[in-house]
Design a protein around this motif. Structure first.
Motif, PDB file in Angstrom:
ATOM      1  N   ARG A  19       0.829  -1.211   0.000  1.00 24.30           N
ATOM      2  CA  ARG A  19       0.000   0.000   0.000  1.00 24.30           C
ATOM      3  C   ARG A  19       0.863   1.261   0.000  1.00 24.30           C
ATOM      4  NH1 ARG A  19      -3.778  -2.572   4.673  1.00 24.30           N
ATOM      5  NH2 ARG A  19      -5.407  -3.500   3.364  1.00 24.30           N
ATOM      6  N   ALA A  22       2.313   1.729  -3.440  1.00 28.21           N
ATOM      7  CA  ALA A  22       1.266   2.168  -4.367  1.00 28.21           C
ATOM      8  C   ALA A  22       0.897   3.630  -4.136  1.00 28.21           C
ATOM      9  CB  ALA A  22       0.032   1.279  -4.219  1.00 28.21           C
ATOM     10  N   ALA A  77      -3.663  -2.552  -7.051  1.00 30.13           N
ATOM     11  CA  ALA A  77      -3.726  -1.377  -6.185  1.00 30.13           C
ATOM     12  C   ALA A  77      -5.138  -0.816  -6.070  1.00 30.13           C
ATOM     13  CB  ALA A  77      -2.778  -0.302  -6.706  1.00 30.13           C
ATOM     14  N   ASP A  80      -6.966  -3.406  -3.904  1.00 28.96           N
ATOM     15  CA  ASP A  80      -6.211  -3.659  -2.664  1.00 28.96           C
ATOM     16  C   ASP A  80      -6.099  -5.168  -2.413  1.00 28.96           C
ATOM     17  OD1 ASP A  80      -4.801  -3.028  -0.316  1.00 28.96           O
ATOM     18  OD2 ASP A  80      -6.621  -3.087   0.901  1.00 28.96           O
TER      19      ASP A  80
END
Length: 465
Positions: A19, A22, A77, A80
């Motif tokens: 995360r 990204a 991304a 998720d």
């Protein structure tokens, strides 16, 4: 069970790392539809049926926590979703290597949403591209994508931005990463204590190196962060000494050399310790070594005390030089005013390297942005040129060295030779070099020293006797 072990009973925070990467790609490039990374491949030794020593690709590990070869990972991304791909069963290899990790087993070990076989990579990428209507980008790393892997359907494939984004993200460590570094330091401290014990009777540098490696392996560090440096006597003046096979008996005097510089650290689940100590080979430091050791220890302690979030690393490095100048002036090795010696960069002849570097999955970890083209010799080899962020881990490793190839040009120059007293200097060549190195976690209000290896003269001598 220690607090470190408690933390490490959990899973490596791979998805949180995905995360963060990204988010950085989004800020810099408008977003990522998919991030794709491959593990290191199994490679064979030439003319042998044995595999080469395996070192996992760091970008892949950062997004998986997985040490398997021939694996891959995709992070969607937008959705998720983090997917790990493991090699399917190769029936011919099972008899030699046993069964590979199954998707079910991998799901229990790693912080991912699902585990598939590597034969599912292209269909997974195609599904992500289709779901996003071909309007998003795929990010990967140049020359780390297998032939046959397809990014068809994505608006673009970017193979230049991901590596930098991961390297920059890695600078700030989370609690799990700090625990891994602390564990590596705990084991490496045992190795340095073992080195002190071995040095009592060692007649060759390799015997001390063997004690270091043995202690690391026995306590959980199968790999070394780097090849250990074990440099007796004047060998300590070589910064990246690699021989480790020289006798510790001086061939001229037939006596044991005064001291040995040891720069060594174990690697724990890819995270590195990097510790340097100097120990006396005769139980107590010789007078000249003790004098230099006291200066270097003061350099280190005052620099560490300066550390906190936002401190400029250039300023910390400059402080180390000023303390070195004061100490060498007091010994009579240097002469002149402190300010003039600093401005003329005379101390660089005795302290030629940078004060430290970021530490993590690599010993010289990513994100430091050094400037090796800097015309200022004091800062040219400084591996970190930044204000230190909270969460970073950095080494603090000042040193003073007596290397003829560096000092002689300064000594023989009409412009700079006047600042060094050659007669006093003669007494210190045999010291070789003194470097003291700890691994420091930067916090918002200060620092944590992750290194507990014996360091004060009293501590070292009490173990060396």
């Amino acid at each position: 069970m220690t607090s470190v072990d408690n933390i490490l009973t959990g899973k490596y925070p791979a998805k949180a790392h995905a995360r963060r990467v990204a988010d950085l790609l989004k800020a810099r490039h408008g977003g990522a539809g998919a991030i794709y990374l491959e593990a290191q491949k199994t490679r064979m030794i030439e003319d042998s049926d044995e595999t080469m020593p395996f070192r996992q690709r760091r970008p892949f590990f950062y997004l998986t926590g997985c040490l398997l070869p021939d694996a891959a990972v995709v992070y969607d991304a937008v959705a998720d979703q983090l997917t790990l791909f493991v090699p399917p069963i190769d029936e011919e290899s099972v008899i030699w290597s046993g069964l590979p990790l199954s998707p079910e087993e991998a799901s229990k070990l790693y912080d991912v949403d699902r585990v598939l076989f590597t034969t599912d990579i292209n269909s997974t990428l195609a599904s992500i591209a289709s779901t996003h209507n071909g309007k998003t980008a795929a990010f990967s790393i140049a020359e780390q994508v297998s032939e046959g892997t397809s990014f068809k359907g994505f608006a673009e494939t970017n193979v230049s931005a991901l590596k930098t984004a991961i390297e920059d993200t890695r600078v700030i460590k989370d609690a799990y990463e700090v625990a891994l570094l602390r564990k590596a330091n705990e084991i490496s401290t045992k190795a340095h204590v073992a080195a002190i014990e071995a040095a009592k009777t060692a007649t060759n540098e390799r015997q001390i190196e063997a004690a270091i490696i043995g202690a690391c392996i026995a306590n959980g560090c199968r790999e070394q962060s780097y090849h250990p440096i074990v440099a007796g006597g004047e060998g300590g003046a070589t910064l990246h000494y690699v021989r480790n096979d020289v006798d510790l008996i001086d061939p001229d005097t037939k006596q044991r050399k005064n001291n040995v510089l040891i720069d060594a650290g174990g690697e724990y689940q890819t995270y590195c310790a990097d510790i340097t100590r100097v120990i006396p080979l005769n139980g107590k430091f010789a007078t000249e070594t003790r004098q230099i050791y006291e200066i270097v220890l003061q350099m280190q302690m005052e620099c560490i005390a300066m550390l906190k979030e936002g401190v400029c690393w250039d300023d910390v490095h400059a402080l180390a030089h000023r303390i070195a100048i004061r100490g060498l002036l007091e010994l009579g090795i240097l002469r002149g005013s402190e300010e003039e010696l600093f401005e003329k960069r005379i101390s660089v002849a005795f302290f030629p390297h940078g004060l430290g570097h970021y530490l993590g999955m690599d010993t010289h970890d990513t994100g430091g942005n050094p400037n090796y083209e800097d015309k200022d010799t004091m800062f040219r080899y400084l591996r970190v040129r930044a204000n230190l962020p909270a969460g970073s881990v950095i080494t603090v490793e000042p040193g003073i060295y007596f290397c003829r190839f560096i000092i002689d040009p300064v000594l023989n120059s009409p412009e700079t030779g006047k600042y060094i007293d050659a007669e006093v200097l003669k007494r210190y060549w045999k010291v070789g070099g003194v470097r003291i190195e700890d691994n420091i976690h930067i916090t918002k209000d200060g620092f944590e020293n992750l290194t507990t290896a014996p360091k004060t003269i009293m501590e070292v001598e009490s173990l060396a006797m």
